[in-house]
Design a protein around this motif. Structure first.
Motif: not given
Lengths: 139, 488
Positions: B248-254
């Motif tokens: 989820r963090s990665l998705n948010h970052m992307a």
């Protein structure tokens, strides 16, 4: 010497004067029909009964950046109108941008001249020569 | 479930299985120990019983011999045996205390034995044999019968003891069979449990690895995709463990990255349009003014007062400067956003092109390339802009009648370093920073047509590419500008 009808679509008065001064030096007989934008130019073309009428322009010099209807839009209109689509057209603009040049060349123009239109401006010289050729062919 | 919990429970489960295995083995060893104790007791019982039996036989023979011969020494073995038998009986009682059947038998044996002692042994013992005549008077009248009865009772004792022994042997066999069976069971249980632990362990490890590695690989693919410039990537993960959180963090970052980059791209497009509008709309009126001035000069130049002509020249100078400023600003804004086409750039040819594009160098000044410059596979335009600005500055600001401008390069392992050296006025240390700021110039604008954009453009080009620019200069001693250019 035959009178050549030149349609100038240009909104800047100074540029109009400049073009007139250049044409005066070309040793030709001409009549300049000035339109301040594409719409006025269309109205001017429409006022001629047909392409063989004595006032129908032999040649058009078109600026790109103009209010209401710009030069590219005007080119698009004349190229898609049967009786006007063979009108020899030159684009005269301040823009040396590749995008503008490419956009204009899509409409089958006879020359692309970056302002100022001067006899010592390299891009103008070719255009002038071509214009003179075209005008002489009319003779 | 959280991955840490999953790992914890898996290990806990395997440990539990192993604990059960250990417990089963421990119980078995207890049983073996019990059996060993039983065996030792049992063999003790057998040993004591045998001795008791033997003693009883000795006692009988001793007594009989004594009665017949009157030899006292025959009584000695009887006497020692009777003492030992008492001890043996009490020991046997202790040994069979946990075995009621045997204890019961023992009590019976004891009773028979006691009655044998009382009824036959003691009377026989009490007889005072006549050493001269074996057929003693003190013998009971029915002596033969007495001896027969005595013998019978003794046989009963022997029989009872045999039975006791037989029971003991039977017990032993039973116990041994049970033990063997339980050993077999323990072996099977141990192997099964150990096998199960291994299988469960391997299955959990495999599941965990697959479960985790597949998702990590997804994230790696996503990160790589971002690395290569595709920011519109999202990884799907419906779970609620640590990896899902990471996803989820990665998705948010992307997503944030994607938003910021599209914003940046939009801003760049706007800036492009802005630059386009500036170039057209600001230049047009300037050109108009220039046109009008040239018309005045062409048509009315001969009738103009000298002062007016002079003023017109001033206006033309300012128009020229404005046009240069607009052009400089446009060039500066566009640094790094031109088409980035890489090609083999021969720096020797590039310098020739630069010198041809600049106004002819005034007499007295020499521009010289000191060494053979390299050919680099790179973007040509930025290098052209840098050399054009450095060389034109060196020429423009040179303040002595004679001078030399040297261009040379040094080959470092990962990059080249280029130098443009002049013997002009030089620059004080205090101005090193200032000269790279846009629209900063060290000359009065009126005395010198300089826009102050050139070095700012160079700085921006090099900063964008993470290259270095250096200046080494002192007032009156010329200046050396050097910059680095990565080889690949």
């Amino acid at each position: 010497m035959k009178v050549i009808n030149i349609l100038l679509v240009e909104d800047d008065e100074l540029d109009t004067i400049d073009i007139k001064r250049s044409l005066d030096k070309m040793n030709i007989l001409y009549k300049l029909h000035v339109a301040k934008n594409g719409e006025e130019a269309i109205a001017l073309l429409k006022s001629c009964p047909d392409t063989s009428s004595p006032t129908f322009p032999n040649i058009a010099i078109i600026d790109i950046n103009m209010p209401r209807m710009n030069g590219l839009e005007f080119l698009s209109v004349i190229r898609s109108t049967e009786e006007w689509k063979n009108l020899k057209s030159f684009v005269l603009t301040t823009s040396a941008e590749k995008v503008d040049r490419e956009a204009a060349e899509k409409f089958g123009i006879s020359g692309y001249i970056v302002k100022p239109l001067k006899l010592n401006n390299p891009s103008s010289i070719d255009a002038f020569n071509l214009m003179i050729d075209l005008m002489n062919m009319k003779d | 479930m959280k991955i840490s919990n999953l790992i914890f429970f898996s290990i806990f489960f395997i440990l539990l299985l192993f604990s059960i295995t250990t417990y089963v083995n421990y119980t078995q060893s207890e049983e073996v120990r019990d059996n060993a104790a039983f065996l030792s007791t049992s063999s003790e019982i057998v040993k004591q019983t045998n001795r008791f039996q033997r003693n009883t036989l000795y006692m009988e023979r001793g007594l009989r011999g004594y009665v017949l011969t009157g030899e006292d020494y025959l009584l000695q073995s009887y006497d020692s045996a009777i003492i030992e038998n008492d001890v043996l009986l009490s020991e046997l009682a202790t040994l069979t205390v946990n075995n009621p059947t045997q204890l019961q038998k023992l009590v019976k044996v004891k009773a028979v034995y006691n009655s044998w002692i009382n009824k036959f042994a003691n009377p026989l013992r009490a007889i005072k044999p006549d050493t001269n005549n074996a057929r003693n008077n003190s013998l009971p009248a029915n002596y033969q019968q007495f001896l027969r009865d005595e013998e019978n009772l003794n046989k009963i004792i022997q029989k009872e003891f045999r039975e006791l022994l037989n029971v003991e042997y039977a017990n032993r066999a039973k116990r041994s069979a049970i033990l063997q069976k339980s050993e077999q069971q323990t072996k099977v249980i141990s192997i099964l449990l150990t096998g199960l632990s291994i299988v469960v362990g391997v299955v959990i490890a495999l599941l965990l690895a697959r479960h985790i590695s597949k998702r990590i690989l997804n994230m790696v693919a996503m990160a790589n995709s971002i690395r290569y410039g595709n920011y519109k990537v999202q990884v799907e993960d419906e779970g609620d463990d640590e990896l899902s959180e990471l996803t989820r963090s990665l998705n948010h970052m992307a997503k944030t990255l994607e938003e910021n980059i599209s914003l940046l791209q939009r801003k760049n497009v706007e800036l492009d349009q802005f630059a386009h509008v500036v170039s057209h709309d600001l230049k047009a009126p300037l050109r108009g003014i220039g046109n009008v001035i040239s018309w005045i000069e062409e048509d009315h130049g001969y009738e103009l007062p000298e002062k007016v002509s002079e003023y017109l020249q001033l206006i033309k100078g300012r128009i020229n400067r404005s046009e240069n400023l607009i052009q400089g600003l446009l060039t500066y804004a566009r640094v790094g956003r031109e088409e980035q086409v890489k090609e083999d750039v021969d720096l020797n040819l590039l310098i020739t092109d630069v010198l041809e594009s600049l106004p002819p160098v005034r007499t007295g000044l020499v521009v010289r390339v000191e060494n053979l410059l390299p050919t680099i596979y790179t973007n040509r335009l930025p290098l052209l802009q840098i050399f054009t600005n450095l060389i034109s500055n060196a020429v423009k600001y040179h303040d002595k009648p004679e001078g030399k401008i040297s261009i040379y390069s040094k080959d470092h392992s990962s990059h080249y370093q280029f130098f443009v050296e002049d013997d002009g006025p030089g620059i004080g240390k205090g101005y090193y920073k200032k000269i790279f700021e846009i629209f900063q110039t060290l000359q009065e604008r009126d005395s010198f047509e300089s826009t102050g954009v050139g070095l700012a453009i160079i700085k921006k080009i090099l900063d964008d590419r993470k290259e270095q620019i250096n200046i080494n200069s002192e007032p009156g001693k010329g200046a050396v500008f050097s910059f680095t250019w990565t080889k690949f």
